[in-house]
Design an enzyme around this catalytic site. Structure first.
Site, short mmCIF file in Angstrom:
data_model
loop_
_atom_site.label_atom_id
_atom_site.label_comp_id
_atom_site.label_asym_id
_atom_site.label_seq_id
_atom_site.Cartn_x
_atom_site.Cartn_y
_atom_site.Cartn_z
N CYS A 118 61.51 20.75 5.50
CA CYS A 118 62.46 21.07 6.45
C CYS A 118 63.70 20.99 6.07
CB CYS A 118 62.36 19.74 7.56
SG CYS A 118 60.38 19.74 8.15
N HIS A 153 68.49 18.70 11.91
CA HIS A 153 67.07 19.35 11.96
C HIS A 153 66.54 18.74 13.05
CE1 HIS A 153 63.02 19.99 10.92
NE2 HIS A 153 62.74 18.87 10.72
N ASN A 172 59.21 21.06 16.20
CA ASN A 172 59.80 20.96 14.51
C ASN A 172 59.49 22.52 14.00
OD1 ASN A 172 60.41 20.55 12.13
ND2 ASN A 172 59.34 18.58 12.00
C1 LIG Z 1 54.97 10.96 14.78
C2 LIG Z 1 55.85 10.18 15.93
C3 LIG Z 1 56.36 10.96 16.96
C4 LIG Z 1 54.83 9.06 16.35
O1 LIG Z 1 55.66 8.13 17.41
P1 LIG Z 1 55.57 6.74 17.36
O2 LIG Z 1 56.38 6.05 18.29
O3 LIG Z 1 55.80 6.24 15.84
O4 LIG Z 1 54.02 6.32 17.58
P2 LIG Z 1 53.02 5.65 16.70
O5 LIG Z 1 52.61 6.36 15.30
O6 LIG Z 1 53.29 4.36 16.66
O7 LIG Z 1 51.59 5.54 17.67
C5 LIG Z 1 51.75 4.89 18.83
C6 LIG Z 1 50.43 5.19 19.57
O8 LIG Z 1 50.32 6.35 19.97
C7 LIG Z 1 49.02 7.30 19.56
N1 LIG Z 1 49.44 8.55 19.31
C8 LIG Z 1 50.04 9.30 18.43
N2 LIG Z 1 50.05 10.43 18.57
C9 LIG Z 1 49.76 10.75 19.89
C10 LIG Z 1 49.61 11.76 20.75
N3 LIG Z 1 50.26 12.99 20.64
N4 LIG Z 1 49.47 11.55 22.08
C11 LIG Z 1 49.06 10.51 22.50
N5 LIG Z 1 49.13 9.31 21.68
C12 LIG Z 1 49.27 9.33 20.56
C13 LIG Z 1 48.69 6.47 18.31
O9 LIG Z 1 47.41 6.61 17.94
C14 LIG Z 1 48.95 5.14 18.66
O10 LIG Z 1 48.10 4.52 19.06
P3 LIG Z 1 47.52 2.93 18.99
O11 LIG Z 1 48.93 2.20 19.24
O12 LIG Z 1 46.37 2.96 19.80
O13 LIG Z 1 47.11 2.93 17.49
C15 LIG Z 1 57.13 9.47 15.20
O14 LIG Z 1 56.42 8.57 14.02
C16 LIG Z 1 57.94 10.50 14.49
O15 LIG Z 1 58.51 11.19 14.93
N6 LIG Z 1 58.03 10.32 13.08
C17 LIG Z 1 58.73 11.12 12.21
C18 LIG Z 1 57.91 12.66 12.17
C19 LIG Z 1 58.71 13.46 11.66
O16 LIG Z 1 59.93 13.72 11.83
N7 LIG Z 1 58.02 14.33 10.92
C20 LIG Z 1 58.69 15.85 10.41
C21 LIG Z 1 59.66 15.39 9.37
S1 LIG Z 1 60.54 16.88 8.81
#
Ligand SMILES: CC(C)(COP(=O)(O)OP(=O)(O)OC[C@H]1O[C@@H](n2cnc3c(N)ncnc32)[C@H](O)[C@@H]1OP(=O)(O)O)[C@@H](O)C(=O)NCCC(=O)NCCS
Length: 321
Positions: A111, A246, A276
């Site tokens: 990215c 980004h 993204n």
């Molecule tokens: C991926 C991301 C959105 C997840 O958000 P989060 O607030 O960290 O969520 P978590 O991973 O703690 O998950 C919380 C819960 O939601 C669930 N969950 C994950 N994706 C889900 C979705 N699409 N829909 C519903 N629930 C979801 C998980 O399973 C978890 O459930 P649990 O508590 O029963 O285990 C976040 O971590 C993120 O944006 N990270 C950076 C990713 C990024 O920028 N990547 C590209 C880099 S260039």
């Protein structure tokens, strides 16, 4: 001494809303909007490949710059999802544009690819014989997205953005870097090392991500990279008119705004419509900002990215189109 003299972008026509995503994985529109800010993303129709998206964005950038395809000396394509491994995506685009005088190079910094592309272009423009460079970020991430994994598939979209660079005053400071020790946080399965031994695996190379680790890295590196680029260019954070980050997660951008004490009004955000788009994300956002009429010559901008690698980078520039 390099400046951006034109921009372009392209998003595939097919839009996939969060509601439609609910048909594929156990998720909801509410969860995706609240946790990421994304409402919809554009996906390739299955026919348009990375070079096709990049070509349309490049054509728009050349028109915006008033530069003919034959005047382009170099094409740099940042992508993690190349049109094909051989030939490279930049050669494919060169052919479609008729940019027969251009050298062609692909680069992959996930990215952060567009930022790395601008850094390489700025260096190349110090050569006497190079006057115009097309830097393109193009991705068909739907090629490597696992549409059964709800923690990643809701995040990504397809698209392309491009900029034409020429000699002149514009870019003031660039920084880039990487932390390879965190590579496993965001990766695809490796190709077989030796097909003779593995007898040719046909398994697709899908994205795996530790979202929490990437999130922690991003909220820290985004403000730090931005500050470092502005410092290198001897600028002042308070004088920035626009920041083009980004587009990975609105919460990451909001955290940076808070940490830098810079109002969210200065951050360009289009993640709600694009998701993204990796290497293309900053280039698409910059083009939208350029075409919105809100960008004036003399404005000070910072572009900042982070991604797989884990890589990061930022560019501080004065708009001088
Ligand atoms: C991926 C991301 C959105 C997840 O958000 P989060 O607030 O960290 O969520 P978590 O991973 O703690 O998950 C919380 C819960 O939601 C669930 N969950 C994950 N994706 C889900 C979705 N699409 N829909 C519903 N629930 C979801 C998980 O399973 C978890 O459930 P649990 O508590 O029963 O285990 C976040 O971590 C993120 O944006 N990270 C950076 C990713 C990024 O920028 N990547 C590209 C880099 S260039």
């Amino acid at each position: 001494m390099a400046r951006i003299i034109g921009t372009g972008s392209y998003l595939p026509k097919r839009v996939m809303t969060n509601k439609e995503m609910e048909e594929y994985v156990d998720t909801t529109d509410e969860w995706i909007v609240a946790r990421t800010g994304i409402r919809e993303r554009h996906l390739s129709d299955g026919q348009e490949n990375t070079g096709d998206l990049g070509y349309i964005a490049a054509l728009a950038a050349l028109e915006n710059a008033g530069v003919k395809a034959e005047e382009v000396d170099y094409i740099l394509v940042a992508t993690t999802t190349p049109h094909s491994l051989v030939p490279n995506t930049s050669s494919y685009i060169q052919d479609k544009l008729g940019a027969s005088n251009a050298s062609c190079l692909d680069l992959n910094a996930a990215c952060t690819g567009f930022i790395y592309g601008l850094e390489v272009a700025e260096g190349l423009l110090k050569s006497d014989h190079i006057n115009h460079i097309l830097v393109i970020g193009s991705e068909v991430l739907s090629k490597i997205t696992d549409f059964t994994d709800r923690s990643t598939c809701v995040l990504f979209g397809d698209g392309a953005g491009a900029a034409v660079l020429a000699k002149g005053n514009g870019i003031r400071g660039i920084i880039s870097g990487a932390d390879g020790t965190k590579g496993a946080c965001l990766h695809t399965r490796d190709f077989p090392v030796n097909n003779l031994i593995e007898k040719g695996s046909t398994a697709p190379q899908l994205i795996h991500m530790d979202g929490k680790e990437v999130y922690k890295f991003a909220v820290n590196i985004l403000p730090e990279a931005l500050k470092a680029a502005v410092l290198r260019g001897k600028g002042d954070l308070e004088e920035l008119d626009h920041i083009v980050p980004h587009q990975a997660n609105i919460r990451i951008i909001e955290a940076a705004s808070k940490r830098l004490s810079i109002s969210m009004d200065k951050f360009y955000v289009n993640i709600q419509n694009t998701g993204n788009t990796s290497s293309a994300s900053i280039a698409i956002a910059l083009d939208e900002l350029n075409r919105s009429g809100k960008l004036e010559n003399g404005h000070q901008l910072a572009l900042v990215g982070f991604g797989g690698g884990l890589t990061y980078g930022a560019v501080y520039l004065e708009w001088n189109i």
